[in-house]
Design a protein around this motif. Structure first.
Motif, PDB file in Angstrom:
ATOM      1  N   LYS A  67       1.627  40.724  31.514  1.00  0.00           N
ATOM      2  CA  LYS A  67       0.448  41.264  31.774  1.00  0.00           C
ATOM      3  C   LYS A  67      -0.829  40.861  31.935  1.00  0.00           C
ATOM      4  O   LYS A  67      -1.543  40.712  32.618  1.00  0.00           O
ATOM      5  N   ALA A  68      -1.219  40.114  30.820  1.00  0.00           N
ATOM      6  CA  ALA A  68      -2.342  39.301  30.413  1.00  0.00           C
ATOM      7  C   ALA A  68      -2.303  38.027  31.625  1.00  0.00           C
ATOM      8  O   ALA A  68      -3.318  37.950  32.528  1.00  0.00           O
ATOM      9  N   VAL A  69      -1.082  37.260  31.791  1.00  0.00           N
ATOM     10  CA  VAL A  69      -1.091  36.288  32.853  1.00  0.00           C
ATOM     11  C   VAL A  69      -1.415  36.843  34.222  1.00  0.00           C
ATOM     12  O   VAL A  69      -2.117  36.410  34.967  1.00  0.00           O
ATOM     13  N   VAL A  70      -0.747  37.927  34.579  1.00  0.00           N
ATOM     14  CA  VAL A  70      -0.801  38.433  35.880  1.00  0.00           C
ATOM     15  C   VAL A  70      -2.380  38.910  35.958  1.00  0.00           C
ATOM     16  O   VAL A  70      -3.004  38.910  37.171  1.00  0.00           O
ATOM     17  N   ALA A  71      -3.091  39.866  35.135  1.00  0.00           N
ATOM     18  CA  ALA A  71      -4.304  40.154  35.155  1.00  0.00           C
ATOM     19  C   ALA A  71      -5.152  39.185  35.753  1.00  0.00           C
ATOM     20  O   ALA A  71      -6.083  39.092  36.220  1.00  0.00           O
ATOM     21  N   VAL A  72      -5.117  37.912  34.747  1.00  0.00           N
ATOM     22  CA  VAL A  72      -5.968  36.549  35.217  1.00  0.00           C
ATOM     23  C   VAL A  72      -5.778  36.407  36.437  1.00  0.00           C
ATOM     24  O   VAL A  72      -6.652  35.827  37.066  1.00  0.00           O
ATOM     25  N   ALA A  73      -4.388  36.051  36.829  1.00  0.00           N
ATOM     26  CA  ALA A  73      -4.337  35.579  38.224  1.00  0.00           C
ATOM     27  C   ALA A  73      -4.904  36.609  39.250  1.00  0.00           C
ATOM     28  O   ALA A  73      -5.556  36.019  40.068  1.00  0.00           O
ATOM     29  N   VAL A  74      -4.695  37.751  39.069  1.00  0.00           N
ATOM     30  CA  VAL A  74      -5.457  38.693  40.148  1.00  0.00           C
ATOM     31  C   VAL A  74      -6.723  38.666  40.060  1.00  0.00           C
ATOM     32  O   VAL A  74      -7.589  38.591  41.116  1.00  0.00           O
ATOM     33  N   VAL A  75      -7.342  38.656  38.702  1.00  0.00           N
ATOM     34  CA  VAL A  75      -9.043  38.822  38.853  1.00  0.00           C
ATOM     35  C   VAL A  75      -9.347  37.292  39.159  1.00  0.00           C
ATOM     36  O   VAL A  75     -10.533  37.485  40.196  1.00  0.00           O
ATOM     37  N   SER A  76      -8.872  36.656  39.098  1.00  0.00           N
ATOM     38  CA  SER A  76      -9.156  34.947  39.579  1.00  0.00           C
ATOM     39  C   SER A  76      -9.202  34.943  41.128  1.00  0.00           C
ATOM     40  O   SER A  76     -10.205  34.301  41.701  1.00  0.00           O
ATOM     41  N   VAL A  77      -8.281  35.233  41.572  1.00  0.00           N
ATOM     42  CA  VAL A  77      -8.193  35.443  43.396  1.00  0.00           C
ATOM     43  C   VAL A  77      -8.947  36.327  43.967  1.00  0.00           C
ATOM     44  O   VAL A  77      -9.720  36.035  44.947  1.00  0.00           O
ATOM     45  N   SER A  78      -9.317  37.341  43.368  1.00  0.00           N
ATOM     46  CA  SER A  78     -10.320  38.380  43.483  1.00  0.00           C
ATOM     47  C   SER A  78     -11.673  37.825  43.561  1.00  0.00           C
ATOM     48  O   SER A  78     -12.431  38.006  44.561  1.00  0.00           O
ATOM     49  N   PHE A  79     -12.206  37.165  42.593  1.00  0.00           N
ATOM     50  CA  PHE A  79     -13.438  36.473  42.459  1.00  0.00           C
ATOM     51  C   PHE A  79     -13.545  35.489  43.546  1.00  0.00           C
ATOM     52  O   PHE A  79     -14.529  34.985  44.120  1.00  0.00           O
ATOM     53  N   LEU A  80     -12.570  34.544  43.558  1.00  0.00           N
ATOM     54  CA  LEU A  80     -12.269  33.501  44.777  1.00  0.00           C
ATOM     55  C   LEU A  80     -12.819  34.093  46.226  1.00  0.00           C
ATOM     56  O   LEU A  80     -13.513  33.502  46.747  1.00  0.00           O
ATOM     57  N   TRP A  81     -12.013  35.099  46.413  1.00  0.00           N
ATOM     58  CA  TRP A  81     -12.264  36.000  47.475  1.00  0.00           C
ATOM     59  C   TRP A  81     -13.716  36.653  47.952  1.00  0.00           C
ATOM     60  O   TRP A  81     -14.244  36.192  48.821  1.00  0.00           O
ATOM     61  N   ALA A  82     -14.096  36.846  46.913  1.00  0.00           N
ATOM     62  CA  ALA A  82     -15.500  37.664  46.719  1.00  0.00           C
ATOM     63  C   ALA A  82     -16.577  36.359  46.964  1.00  0.00           C
ATOM     64  O   ALA A  82     -17.465  36.546  47.727  1.00  0.00           O
ATOM     65  N   ILE A  83     -16.584  35.236  46.486  1.00  0.00           N
ATOM     66  CA  ILE A  83     -17.538  34.436  46.433  1.00  0.00           C
ATOM     67  C   ILE A  83     -17.419  33.521  47.662  1.00  0.00           C
ATOM     68  O   ILE A  83     -18.292  32.908  48.470  1.00  0.00           O
ATOM     69  N   THR A  84     -16.183  33.604  48.117  1.00  0.00           N
ATOM     70  CA  THR A  84     -15.938  32.859  49.644  1.00  0.00           C
ATOM     71  C   THR A  84     -16.337  33.854  50.752  1.00  0.00           C
ATOM     72  O   THR A  84     -17.304  33.343  51.609  1.00  0.00           O
ATOM     73  N   LEU A  85     -16.192  35.019  50.567  1.00  0.00           N
ATOM     74  CA  LEU A  85     -16.798  35.901  51.684  1.00  0.00           C
ATOM     75  C   LEU A  85     -18.568  35.733  51.554  1.00  0.00           C
ATOM     76  O   LEU A  85     -19.109  35.782  52.774  1.00  0.00           O
ATOM     77  N   LEU A  86     -18.928  35.657  50.529  1.00  0.00           N
ATOM     78  CA  LEU A  86     -20.344  35.530  50.363  1.00  0.00           C
ATOM     79  C   LEU A  86     -20.942  34.268  50.872  1.00  0.00           C
ATOM     80  O   LEU A  86     -22.028  34.254  51.396  1.00  0.00           O
ATOM     81  N   SER A  87     -20.023  33.274  50.683  1.00  0.00           N
ATOM     82  CA  SER A  87     -20.584  31.909  51.324  1.00  0.00           C
ATOM     83  C   SER A  87     -20.506  31.855  52.837  1.00  0.00           C
ATOM     84  O   SER A  87     -21.217  30.929  53.362  1.00  0.00           O
ATOM     85  N   TYR A  88     -19.972  32.735  53.534  1.00  0.00           N
ATOM     86  CA  TYR A  88     -19.983  33.008  54.964  1.00  0.00           C
ATOM     87  C   TYR A  88     -21.296  33.593  55.487  1.00  0.00           C
ATOM     88  O   TYR A  88     -21.719  33.654  56.756  1.00  0.00           O
ATOM     89  N   LEU A  89     -21.930  34.170  54.366  1.00  0.00           N
ATOM     90  CA  LEU A  89     -23.184  34.766  54.734  1.00  0.00           C
ATOM     91  C   LEU A  89     -24.528  34.412  54.222  1.00  0.00           C
ATOM     92  O   LEU A  89     -25.515  34.525  54.672  1.00  0.00           O
ATOM     93  N   VAL A  90     -24.358  33.441  53.130  1.00  0.00           N
ATOM     94  CA  VAL A  90     -25.702  32.690  52.889  1.00  0.00           C
ATOM     95  C   VAL A  90     -25.177  31.195  52.830  1.00  0.00           C
ATOM     96  O   VAL A  90     -24.023  30.873  52.994  1.00  0.00           O
ATOM     97  N   THR A  91     -26.207  30.215  52.579  1.00  0.00           N
ATOM     98  CA  THR A  91     -26.006  28.701  52.511  1.00  0.00           C
ATOM     99  C   THR A  91     -24.825  28.499  51.493  1.00  0.00           C
ATOM    100  O   THR A  91     -25.192  28.793  50.121  1.00  0.00           O
ATOM    101  N   PRO A  92     -23.798  27.931  51.459  1.00  0.00           N
ATOM    102  CA  PRO A  92     -22.795  27.698  50.519  1.00  0.00           C
ATOM    103  C   PRO A  92     -23.147  27.010  49.448  1.00  0.00           C
ATOM    104  O   PRO A  92     -22.992  27.372  48.361  1.00  0.00           O
ATOM    105  N   ILE A  93     -23.638  25.690  49.817  1.00  0.00           N
ATOM    106  CA  ILE A  93     -24.134  24.823  48.673  1.00  0.00           C
ATOM    107  C   ILE A  93     -24.839  25.382  47.612  1.00  0.00           C
ATOM    108  O   ILE A  93     -24.391  25.196  46.470  1.00  0.00           O
TER     109      ILE A  93
END
Length: 313
Positions: free
Chosen positions: A141-167
């Motif tokens: 459960k811990a491994v799955v939870a870390v994996a899901v939260v990690s890809v969720s954060f990756l999606w969140a910051i990627t979407l934000l980079s489409y709206l503000v200057t990425p670097i």
């Protein structure tokens, strides 16, 4: 990916599908992550316009002295014509091949399948709504939870980079010096994606994604479009098998009629699975790509059900 217009089969060998689809999904997911960083495509809220291929894409009317007729033609060239041509191309692709974007390119669907595989490996099931199949691994459960939260954060910051200057965004994140509203967005989006990826990722693909629904509706209008066909006359060969049902990432019944699998993503996983199960059968797989007249004929069949074969006396 198109099979013959009036027959069945596909010009690609079944063994090529997993490799080709893995390559297309991985490449597009990488493009999804890097597009804003490389200024290939993003909406810059600070500048108030799109950036496409490193160039500012604006309507070019600021400070313009064009006449009304000239403005209409100017807007047609910069906005109307590109949008119409793009939609026409997308319509044609979906009309012939259905939700092929979902199965072969979509970054979200790539995450759906990846999380399915992760859960299956560690929890013995591909969804929290399914029964456990086999023993769970320690700390699963811990491994799955870390994996899901990690890809969720990756999606969140990627979407934000489409709206503000990425670097500056990434620099501010690593130095913990982002504006408050950036942190609020990242936390809220990460929580939302975590819930969605954990509990409702398949439901979102079926009923919540506007792009997917648009493709499904267009695909259903064309009776000759590409579908997964089933050799119903050979139903006896799989009357005790449901491997393709279990393998389908969208939880569909691949052996059913077209209207019963409207959300099919044309991923071909069911066909690959059937080919593996029927590897020792001289007649081969019962599932195959069909289009044209073969697709129309397939859709005329009654709902598939497996009828036990009478044994010879």
């Amino acid at each position: 990916l198109s099979p013959p217009e009036s027959g069945s089969g596909c010009f690609l060998e079944d063994s090529m599908y997993p490799r080709l689809r893995r390559l297309s999904r991985s490449s597009f997911f990488l493009l999804f992550l890097l597009a804003p960083v490389l200024d290939l495509f993003r909406l810059d809220l600070n500048q108030g316009h799109f950036i496409i291929l490193g160039m500012d894409w604006t309507l070019g009317l600021r400070g313009s002295t064009l006449a009304s007729a000239d403005i209409t033609w100017h807007l047609s060239l910069r906005l109307l014509i590109p949008v119409v041509l793009t939609l026409a191309l997308l319509f044609w692709v979906v009309w012939r091949w259905g939700r092929i974007y979902c199965g072969w390119l979509c970054p979200h669907f790539s995450m759906v399948e990846w999380i399915d595989q992760t859960m299956d490996r560690w929890l013995g099931r591909r969804s929290l709504w399914e029964p456990v199949d086999g023993m769970r691994r320690p700390m699963a459960k811990a491994v799955v939870a870390v994996a899901v939260v990690s890809v969720s954060f990756l999606w969140a910051i990627t979407l934000l980079s489409y709206l503000v200057t990425p670097i500056p965004l990434w620099q501010g994140f690593f130095s913990l010096e982002l504006p408050r509203w950036n942190w609020i967005f990242l936390i809220a989006a990460t929580l939302a994606f975590t819930v969605e990826f954990t509990l409702a990722r398949h439901f979102f693909c079926k009923f919540g994604c506007a792009v997917g629904i648009f493709q499904s509706l267009i695909w259903m209008l064309n009776r000759r479009s590409m579908i997964v066909g089933f050799s119903r006359e050979r139903a006896r060969d799989c009357r005790d098998c449901s491997a393709c049902d279990r393998a389908c990432p969208m939880r569909l019944k691949p052996r059913g009629m077209k209207r019963h699998k409207i959300t099919c993503t044309q991923c071909g996983v069911c066909i690959q699975t059937c080919s593996q199960v029927q590897a020792n059968n001289p007649e081969g797989s019962l599932l195959e790509w069909r289009s044209g007249d073969a697709a129309v004929e397939m859709d005329r069949q009654p709902r598939m059900h497996l009828i036990p074969v009478k044994r010879e006396e």
